[in-house]
Design an enzyme around this catalytic site. Structure first.
Site, short mmCIF file in Angstrom:
data_model
loop_
_atom_site.label_atom_id
_atom_site.label_comp_id
_atom_site.label_asym_id
_atom_site.label_seq_id
_atom_site.Cartn_x
_atom_site.Cartn_y
_atom_site.Cartn_z
N GLY B 296 73.95 35.84 34.87
CA GLY B 296 74.42 36.92 34.00
C GLY B 296 73.26 37.74 33.47
CB SER B 297 72.92 39.59 30.26
OG SER B 297 74.23 40.11 30.33
CB THR B 298 69.37 35.36 31.33
OG1 THR B 298 70.24 34.81 32.32
CG2 THR B 298 69.79 34.87 29.96
CE LYS B 300 72.75 43.11 32.05
NZ LYS B 300 73.58 43.22 30.83
#
Lengths: 404, 594
Positions: B296-298, B300
């Protein structure tokens, strides 16, 4: 030419004479004052070696079983002392007195052999009722029977020498007496002792001059009996079979013999050292009794077994010499009988231990654990010494009869 | 008369002849026995000695005690202690029923199965290994025939669940079966002790029992990089978090970003290595290395790092995050808030999906793939814990039309927790990607160091400058953005939240109810001492990484900083100043050469 000293032609056996009379009285015999030193030395050596080796073989079993490593040793020492007292007592006693005692001896032994079969009176171990137990001491009447047969036959042969060719008066009486003893012993059951009794009877009859026809017939007649005995009892057949091929059932019937081989082989030429034997750690059953020779073979090697058997051989040679030089037939047969008794037991025991003969419950004289056996064998040697104490006739050497 | 004499003479002669014959027979008998004894005792001796050695000696092999596993300060995590074991000699048991009954009562075993074991002819069977001292005392009191007790080495994990997934466990014979116990079995295992015992026919050893003995050294000690205190802190925090969120599972890994040393490693559900078989086998798996997940966003963080490194964006670059929706290959990328025009820094702060996708589009497939690979994704980190998975990172030619956008927001890519924390640690370590490790040193039984691990650089995916820029963005993300709950008063935390919807295999879509909530961050931002990854799998209730994982990070990191005695920052905004003075040693040395 030296004329050999001979007993008077008119030698009369003195029944009812004084016990220690011969020395002084008028038979013209010149007694040696001390027993034959060589035999005495050999027997003492055997007894002492026996005690040491038997102790070495039995210590751990005794410790394990009775929590007292000297349990067997103590008993054997007491029996040995008793046996040596008997030996010396009988050695200085005129052996001809035994003539008178034959009925007592034979009767007594028969009664004992009967008694031991009565449940409650006889003591049984593993289904074999061979012992009386009196105040912690075990007495084995089967051992007495061996000596009784010797005394009886020696007396019989000496008295009936001229009638041995007769079937009824020469063959039947000894067969009846010895047969009844052997029969009772077999009922215990004790095959080993019965075999020894049979061989003693056969041997002494042969020496006494019984016709070979009779002896041959006896052998032939005994074959079915022996076969029936072997085939009749399962364990005996097993023993015989295992003796042919011990490796066929190494953990069962062949176990004891294999362990005996292992003990002997492990000892090798010089042995692993006194007390260092491993086979007595319950690998070798009866390491202190019937298989004590294997135990000795392990600890002292071939040197030890040869030395021990050499002493027995010396005893046997000496015994036959005494028999040959005995002054009267009774002495001759008594000495022969005693020599046969010792020799047969040694040969059968060693034969069993080395796998030449099927397993029988038979001890090695003087060495194996067993008080009755020790006392009786020492008593028998006492008789031999008694025969040897008379001035012996000089006879030409053995080869004379074959070469000359 | 003369005939009479002749007869008697004949009889006598024949008597003598017979006696001679008998004595010769006997002599022959003796000769045969002598010969037979020679055969058995000399010719057959070697064969018999072999048999004798086989039956007289018993070769007993015992392992020397297995070496302990200790933390970085020498505190024991796995130990070998002596525990009693019950054995029986069925061959000497006369009444197996009675014995089985008695033993079954004390040991709580089935007496029927005991009976079966006691009815063999074997001389030795184990009844039960490693029983308690109380049971041993009871058995000793029963004094059963043919039953005995032996002290045996037994592996014990004094801290129970603590670090169980990394440690693994050893079997009854002290053989390593899982985890480090398995990986380092050859070192931990003691050299075998052999003793040759003299035994009797019943198999009992005889005193003096040992004929010959060879004692091997005890096993080596494994010294880990793990700090027992850090481990305790994260285990406790994770345990509380699991209670609070009623999540399916959780991971916390703490690492020293500068060396790659793992300081703590906690997983839930956990198992007790003292009773490994009591736990579900899937619980025993070290999911920190074995199970890839969609980050997920980690992820990014890595996309941003690549874009900055490539010069595609700067913190002030304006991006249009639109109205919260962006169509990509027929699907729509959502943002939770309509962002409008934002700077790249704000996009990271707010964790904008649209901005991340747009950033990725600037990098293109090859560019993004190159950087992810450089950060170690799609390949093993070579951590010294067994069972590591390489994760799932497909090369660009296998990517679909949507893949670039998906990867940018941490989907369609599988990373293991250790891969993610190692990659982000490179940001904390001025761009240097380190090899993570848990075994620091191997010591022998005397405490002498046999082998030591030193930090290993794998590669440098980004420059120190990029790392510094990204760190400020990540500090902002914690101080102003999605990771507010991770902020620790007095320290600057750099970090990124992540919330990944779990892909539902049954529907073939991303689930809206099942999430993986995560946070990865390091602190202090200017000179990172620790980096921690917190993953909570399927928490119940609101699942945003910022709500679930960030507070756990905060709790954990705060306590660890206290424990490590890391001094707090005095000023509020010294970061840029401090970082300006903070020289990159490699770069400065390079520039000097130039």
């Amino acid at each position: 030419m030296v004329k050999p000293r001979r007993a008077p032609e008119n030698l009369q056996l003195s029944f009812g004479g004084q016990w220690f009379s011969s020395y002084k009285n008028g038979h013209g015999w010149n007694w040696h004052h001390s027993p034959d030193r060589l035999i005495l030395a050999v027997v003492y050596a055997l007894v002492i070696m026996g005690l040491i080796l038997m102790f070495s073989a039995s210590g751990i079993l005794a410790e394990n079983w009775r929590e007292e490593s000297t349990y067997f040793l103590k008993r054997q020492v007491i029996a040995g002392i008793a046996g040596l007292v008997c030996l010396h007592g009988i050695a200085v006693w005129d052996y001809r007195q035994w003539h008178r005692l034959v009925p007592v001896v034979v009767g007594g032994v028969l009664v004992l052999l009967l008694l031991v079969l009565i449940p409650g009176v006889g003591h049984c171990v593993n289904g074999a009722c061979r012992w009386f137990r009196v105040g912690g001491i075990s007495v084995q009447p089967g051992e007495f029977a061996k000596l009784a047969v010797v005394i009886y036959l020696a007396s019989f042969l000496a008295r009936r020498q001229d009638r041995l060719t007769s079937f009824f008066s020469g063959l039947v009486p000894p067969l009846l007496v010895a047969g009844s003893m052997a029969g009772l012993v077999l009922l215990e059951p004790d095959m080993g002792t019965a075999v020894v009794l049979g061989l003693l009877v056969g041997g002494l009859l042969f020496l006494g001059g019984a016709p070979l026809v009779y002896l041959g017939a006896l052998v032939v007649a005994s074959v079915p009996v022996v076969l029936a005995l072997i085939l009749g009892v399962g364990y005996r057949l097993k023993r015989v079979l295992s003796f042919w091929d011990p490796w066929g059932d190494p953990m069962g019937a062949g176990y004891q013999l294999i362990q005996s081989y292992v003990a002997l082989g492990n000892g090798g030429l010089l042995g692993v050292g006194l007390g260092n034997g491993r086979q007595k750690l319950f690998f070798l059953p009866e390491a202190h009794a019937d298989f004590v020779l294997a135990s000795i073979g392990e600890e002292l090697g071939l040197l030890g077994t040869w030395l021990l058997l050499g002493l027995f051989l010396l005893l046997v040679v000496k015994g036959f010499q005494i028999a040959r030089e005995a002054l009267d037939p009774f002495g001759r047969y008594l000495a022969s009988g005693v020599t046969l008794l010792i020799g047969i037991q040694v040969l059968i025991n060693a034969g069993v231990v080395t796998g030449l003969l099927p397993t029988k419950g038979l001890t090695l004289p003087f060495v194996s654990y067993g008080g009755s056996s020790l006392v009786i064998n020492l008593t028998a040697i006492g008789m031999l010494l008694s025969v040897a104490r008379v001035p012996r006739q000089r006879k030409p050497p053995l080869w004379h009869y074959y070469m000359g | 008369m003369s005939r009479n004499l002749q007869t008697s003479r004949n009889i006598q002669d024949s008597g003598i002849r017979r006696q001679t014959l008998v004595s010769l027979c006997m002599l022959a008998g003796f000769v045969i026995i002598f010969g037979r004894l020679f055969y058995l005792q000399v010719l057959q001796a070697d064969k018999m000695r072999e048999q004798a050695a086989r039956q007289h000696y018993k070769i007993l092999t015992m392992d020397s005690p297995r070496g302990p596993i200790v933390d970085r300060h020498g505190k024991p995590l796995a130990l070998t202690v002596e525990r009693p074991s019950v054995y029986a000699s069925p061959s000497v048991i006369s009444n197996p029923r009675h014995v089985a009954q008695q033993l079954a009562d004390v040991l709580q075993l089935s007496s029927a199965s005991l009976m079966r074991r006691l009815q063999t002819t074997r001389s030795f069977v184990w009844i039960k290994r490693h029983i308690t001292p109380e049971q041993a005392a009871q058995i000793r009191a029963l004094a059963l025939e043919g039953v005995g007790l032996l002290m045996e080495p037994h592996r014990q994990y004094p801290q129970g669940l603590l670090l169980s997934h990394v440690l693994g466990f050893a079997g009854v014979d002290s053989q390593g079966l899982e985890g480090l116990e398995k990986q380092y079995d050859a070192y931990l295992r003691g050299q075998a002790k052999t003793a040759i015992l003299l035994k009797d026919a019943h198999g009992h050893a005889i005193r003096p029992m040992v004929v010959k003995q060879r004692v091997g050294p005890a096993g080596y000690t494994l010294q880990l990089t793990i700090d027992e205190m850090v481990q305790y802190i994260i285990e406790e925090a994770l345990e509380h978090a699991m209670d609070r969120t009623r999540a399916k599972g959780g991971v916390i890994i703490v690492m020293d970003p500068k060396s790659g040393e793992i300081l703590g490693w906690a997983l839930r559900p956990a198992f007790d290595p003292n009773r490994p078989l009591a736990a579900d086998p899937t619980w025993r798996r070290n999911r920190g290395v074995t199970d890839p997940y969609e980050p997920g966003s980690t992820l990014k963080v890595l996309v941003a790092a690549a874009a900055i490194e490539e010069g595609k964006v700067e913190p002030g670059t304006l991006m249009y995050a639109g109205d919260g929706q962006m169509p990509v290959s027929g699907t729509i990328i959502h943002d939770t808030h309509k962002a409008g025009w934002v700077t790249f820094a704000q996009a990271v702060e707010r964790s904008s999906n649209i901005a991340a996708v747009k950033t990725a589009l600037l990098l293109k497939e090859e560019g993004l793939y190159h950087y992810l690979k450089a950060f170690g994704l799609g390949e093993r980190t070579e951590i010294d814990v067994p069972g590591e998975s390489a994760g799932l990172l497909k090369p660009p030619r296998q990517w679909g039309s949507r893949t670039l956008a998906s990867v940018a927001i941490g989907q369609e890519i599988g990373v293991t927790p250790i891969q993610l924390i190692t990659a982000v640690a490179a940001v904390a370590n001025q761009g240097w990607l380190m090899r993570p490790y848990v075994v620091r040193a191997i010591l022998d039984a005397q405490g002498t160091m046999v082998w030591e691990q030193s930090p290993q650089v794998r590669q440098r995916p980004i420059s120190g400058k990029t790392a510094r820029i990204l760190t400020t963005l990540l500090v902002n993300a914690v101080e102003k953005g999605t990771g507010k709950l991770a902020a620790i008063p007095g320290y600057q935390v750099a970090g990124k939240t992540g919330t990944a919807q779990k892909f539902d295999l049954t529907t073939g879509r991303y689930s809206t109810t099942r999430h993986i909530s995560s946070f990865v961050g390091f602190v202090p931002a200017s000179d990172p001492r620790i980096i921690a990854l917190v993953i909570v799998d399927e928490p119940q209730g609101p699942a945003w990484g910022g709500r679930i994982a960030a507070p756990i990070f905060r709790e954990v990191a705060e306590r660890i900083l206290q424990y490590l005695k890391v001094p707090p920052h005095v000023h509020d905004a010294p970061l840029t100043v401090a970082m300006a003075h903070h020289e990159d040693p490699v770069q400065s040395s390079l520039s000097k050469e130039q």
